[in-house]
Scaffold this motif. Structure first.
Motif, mmCIF file in Angstrom:
data_model
loop_
_atom_site.group_PDB
_atom_site.id
_atom_site.type_symbol
_atom_site.label_atom_id
_atom_site.label_comp_id
_atom_site.label_asym_id
_atom_site.label_seq_id
_atom_site.Cartn_x
_atom_site.Cartn_y
_atom_site.Cartn_z
ATOM 1 N N MET A 1 55.355 65.144 19.999
ATOM 2 C CA MET A 1 54.652 66.289 19.432
ATOM 3 C C MET A 1 55.385 67.572 19.832
ATOM 4 N N PRO A 2 55.589 68.465 18.883
ATOM 5 C CA PRO A 2 56.297 69.709 19.205
ATOM 6 C C PRO A 2 55.501 70.588 20.163
ATOM 7 N N LYS A 3 56.221 71.389 20.945
ATOM 8 C CA LYS A 3 55.571 72.266 21.902
ATOM 9 C C LYS A 3 54.769 73.374 21.213
ATOM 10 N N ARG A 4 55.207 73.779 20.039
ATOM 11 C CA ARG A 4 54.535 74.848 19.298
ATOM 12 C C ARG A 4 54.187 74.358 17.889
ATOM 13 N N PRO A 5 53.157 73.522 17.787
ATOM 14 C CA PRO A 5 52.845 72.926 16.488
ATOM 15 C C PRO A 5 52.348 73.918 15.444
ATOM 16 N N PHE A 6 51.894 75.097 15.849
ATOM 17 C CA PHE A 6 51.347 76.077 14.913
ATOM 18 C C PHE A 6 52.254 77.297 14.774
ATOM 19 N N GLU A 7 53.528 77.119 15.107
ATOM 20 C CA GLU A 7 54.486 78.217 15.175
ATOM 21 C C GLU A 7 54.673 78.948 13.844
ATOM 22 N N HIS A 8 54.584 78.264 12.742
ATOM 23 C CA HIS A 8 54.892 78.881 11.452
ATOM 24 C C HIS A 8 53.643 79.108 10.600
ATOM 25 N N THR A 9 52.522 79.401 11.246
ATOM 26 C CA THR A 9 51.289 79.641 10.503
ATOM 27 C C THR A 9 51.085 81.130 10.266
ATOM 28 N N VAL A 38 39.271 84.670 28.562
ATOM 29 C CA VAL A 38 39.288 84.886 30.003
ATOM 30 C C VAL A 38 40.690 85.262 30.472
ATOM 31 N N SER A 39 41.675 84.655 29.857
ATOM 32 C CA SER A 39 43.062 84.852 30.272
ATOM 33 C C SER A 39 43.885 85.489 29.154
ATOM 34 N N PRO A 40 44.715 86.472 29.491
ATOM 35 C CA PRO A 40 45.598 87.052 28.475
ATOM 36 C C PRO A 40 46.646 86.052 27.984
ATOM 37 N N ASN A 41 46.831 84.960 28.721
ATOM 38 C CA ASN A 41 47.791 83.926 28.301
ATOM 39 C C ASN A 41 47.402 83.315 26.956
ATOM 40 N N MET A 42 46.119 83.332 26.652
ATOM 41 C CA MET A 42 45.678 82.773 25.373
ATOM 42 C C MET A 42 46.274 83.556 24.220
ATOM 43 N N MET A 43 46.392 84.868 24.359
ATOM 44 C CA MET A 43 47.006 85.679 23.313
ATOM 45 C C MET A 43 48.480 85.295 23.150
ATOM 46 N N SER A 44 49.153 85.061 24.252
ATOM 47 C CA SER A 44 50.555 84.632 24.200
ATOM 48 C C SER A 44 50.684 83.285 23.506
ATOM 49 N N MET A 45 49.763 82.388 23.809
ATOM 50 C CA MET A 45 49.796 81.061 23.195
ATOM 51 C C MET A 45 49.519 81.140 21.696
ATOM 52 N N LEU A 46 48.603 82.025 21.287
ATOM 53 C CA LEU A 46 48.342 82.221 19.863
ATOM 54 C C LEU A 46 49.564 82.813 19.178
ATOM 55 N N ARG A 47 50.169 83.810 19.816
ATOM 56 C CA ARG A 47 51.334 84.495 19.238
ATOM 57 C C ARG A 47 52.512 83.543 19.060
ATOM 58 N N SER A 48 52.696 82.649 20.010
ATOM 59 C CA SER A 48 53.842 81.736 19.945
ATOM 60 C C SER A 48 53.583 80.491 19.102
ATOM 61 N N GLY A 49 52.305 80.223 18.793
ATOM 62 C CA GLY A 49 51.979 79.031 18.019
ATOM 63 C C GLY A 49 51.736 77.804 18.865
ATOM 64 N N ALA A 50 51.562 78.003 20.161
ATOM 65 C CA ALA A 50 51.317 76.873 21.057
ATOM 66 C C ALA A 50 49.886 76.341 20.939
#
Length: 77
Positions: A1-9, A38-50
């Motif tokens: 499974m790719p690390k960023r499955p939603f990268e191109h959405t 709770v964590s700003p990391n969630m925004m990073s994960m959304l931005r990167s497609g993770a």
């Protein structure tokens, strides 16, 4: 499974552009807090497609993008 499955959405492109636009007015952490994360990391994960946006967070996320404190509207324009 790719690390960023939603990268191109559409969501990742929207979040990336919106965070760039809001950078002068608020930090990623402040935006994440307003969106209910709770964590700003969630925004990073959304931005990167993770990860994808949890459905229960959509209304808060839209408010954080369109509030007068953080920008003109959720359309990203």
């Amino acid at each position: 499974m790719p690390k960023r499955p939603f990268e191109h959405t559409a969501l990742t492109k929207f979040v990336y552009r919106r965070l760039l636009k809001l950078k002068p007015v608020g930090s990623q952490g402040e935006i994440a807090e307003e969106a209910g994360f709770v964590s700003p990391n969630m925004m990073s994960m959304l931005r990167s497609g993770a990860t994808k946006l949890p459905v229960d967070r959509v209304p808060a996320r839209l408010r954080s993008c369109s509030s007068p404190a953080f920008g003109a509207g959720a359309s990203g324009r």
